[in-house]
Scaffold this active site. Sequence first.
Site, PDB file in Angstrom:
ATOM      1  N   SER A 169      27.479  79.955  66.629  1.00  0.00           N
ATOM      2  CA  SER A 169      28.167  81.236  66.498  1.00  0.00           C
ATOM      3  C   SER A 169      28.015  81.835  65.102  1.00  0.00           C
ATOM      4  O   SER A 169      28.130  81.140  64.086  1.00  0.00           O
ATOM      5  CB  SER A 169      29.654  81.065  66.818  1.00  0.00           C
ATOM      6  OG  SER A 169      30.347  82.279  66.602  1.00  0.00           O
ATOM      7  N   LEU A 170      27.789  83.155  65.054  1.00  0.00           N
ATOM      8  CA  LEU A 170      27.731  83.880  63.786  1.00  0.00           C
ATOM      9  C   LEU A 170      29.100  84.394  63.359  1.00  0.00           C
ATOM     10  O   LEU A 170      29.259  84.907  62.249  1.00  0.00           O
ATOM     11  CB  LEU A 170      26.767  85.073  63.918  1.00  0.00           C
ATOM     12  CG  LEU A 170      25.322  84.742  64.289  1.00  0.00           C
ATOM     13  CD1 LEU A 170      24.506  86.021  64.419  1.00  0.00           C
ATOM     14  CD2 LEU A 170      24.696  83.808  63.258  1.00  0.00           C
ATOM     15  N   SER A 171      30.095  84.239  64.220  1.00  0.00           N
ATOM     16  CA  SER A 171      31.423  84.787  63.929  1.00  0.00           C
ATOM     17  C   SER A 171      32.065  84.195  62.675  1.00  0.00           C
ATOM     18  O   SER A 171      32.687  84.937  61.903  1.00  0.00           O
ATOM     19  CB  SER A 171      32.342  84.602  65.136  1.00  0.00           C
ATOM     20  OG  SER A 171      31.908  85.410  66.212  1.00  0.00           O
ATOM     21  N   ASP A 190      34.951  93.026  73.578  1.00  0.00           N
ATOM     22  CA  ASP A 190      33.526  93.152  73.918  1.00  0.00           C
ATOM     23  C   ASP A 190      33.199  94.590  74.312  1.00  0.00           C
ATOM     24  O   ASP A 190      32.187  95.155  73.886  1.00  0.00           O
ATOM     25  CB  ASP A 190      33.161  92.203  75.059  1.00  0.00           C
ATOM     26  CG  ASP A 190      33.073  90.754  74.620  1.00  0.00           C
ATOM     27  OD1 ASP A 190      32.742  90.513  73.433  1.00  0.00           O
ATOM     28  OD2 ASP A 190      33.330  89.870  75.444  1.00  0.00           O
ATOM     29  N   ALA A 246      24.337  91.805  86.392  1.00  0.00           N
ATOM     30  CA  ALA A 246      25.576  91.714  87.169  1.00  0.00           C
ATOM     31  C   ALA A 246      26.400  90.510  86.721  1.00  0.00           C
ATOM     32  O   ALA A 246      27.182  89.972  87.491  1.00  0.00           O
ATOM     33  CB  ALA A 246      25.256  91.617  88.666  1.00  0.00           C
ATOM     34  N   GLY A 247      26.240  90.105  85.469  1.00  0.00           N
ATOM     35  CA  GLY A 247      26.975  88.955  84.946  1.00  0.00           C
ATOM     36  C   GLY A 247      28.295  89.355  84.314  1.00  0.00           C
ATOM     37  O   GLY A 247      28.747  90.506  84.416  1.00  0.00           O
ATOM     38  N   LYS A 290      36.317  82.571  78.616  1.00  0.00           N
ATOM     39  CA  LYS A 290      36.861  83.929  78.574  1.00  0.00           C
ATOM     40  C   LYS A 290      37.734  84.272  79.778  1.00  0.00           C
ATOM     41  O   LYS A 290      38.711  85.014  79.646  1.00  0.00           O
ATOM     42  CB  LYS A 290      35.729  84.956  78.457  1.00  0.00           C
ATOM     43  CG  LYS A 290      35.031  84.973  77.119  1.00  0.00           C
ATOM     44  CD  LYS A 290      34.021  86.098  77.060  1.00  0.00           C
ATOM     45  CE  LYS A 290      33.300  86.147  75.719  1.00  0.00           C
ATOM     46  NZ  LYS A 290      32.390  87.303  75.621  1.00  0.00           N
TER      47      LYS A 290
END
Length: 281
Positions: free
Chosen positions: A20-22, A109, A133-134, A69
């Site tokens: 992760s870049l967060s 998001d 469609a994800g 999520k």
Amino acid sequence: MNISGKTRVFGIIGNPVSHSLSPLMHNAAFAELGEDCVYVPFPVEDLPAAIRGVKGLSICGASVTIPHKENVIPHLDEVDPVAARIGAVNTLRLVQVEGRKVLCGSNTDWIGANRALQEKIDLKGKRIIILGAGGSVRALGFGFKEAGAEIVLCSRTESRGRALADVLGCGWCSLTEVTELQGDILVNATSVGMAPNTDASLVPVQALAGYAVVMDIVYSPLTTRLLREAAEAGCITVNGLEMLLYQGVAQFELWTGKTAPVATMRRILLEATGNSETKNI
């Protein structure tokens, strides 16, 4: 960075999170504004235990990523209305309400995608073709509709695509028909074009000229084949690093109540992905 008993702790919950870049983005933002905060990665397999830990350790906020999520929602005290409609949460805030800890869930998001596009074009009244469609499509679709856009999903699998289109209240078509579609904005919300398969694209170059803006949620590479060919066709292009940036900006502002240092956060993301450009990423 000096960490003390007063340092506010934030983090990212997911599995895996090592890529992760967060942490880089948020820690740079905290440092820029002189916030006594730290943001750390939390690899999580046992989600219920992790959520109890967030409350028990008074972790002030967290990002939530794959695969948690959707599954995190039943464990929260409050979920904002848009996140509830999307059915996914990517941001947690721990707040005190009348002496008790309340864990709140939001979704940034869609805010990230909307803001990245709205820097280039007003979304209201525009027709947006979304490829895929994800789970990402669900968030983007609700977000674009929030901004007043008309959306059409375009995917390989009819059953999945039509089911999501029914949830979003929009049209669906097969990827085999992509060259026949017309719209103002095209968004690739699939992983097609991501490294190492960088020569792949779902849309023939001759079908791109009709769009004003083309966006790709992929940010590795920064310029995918789709974006490269879209630029050659005269389209304005937006890549996935901008969406990552602005969803993080929205998180930062939810957590701190302060205006995020966007330029610093953008620079950190560019450096982390080996890019030296500073504009129009």
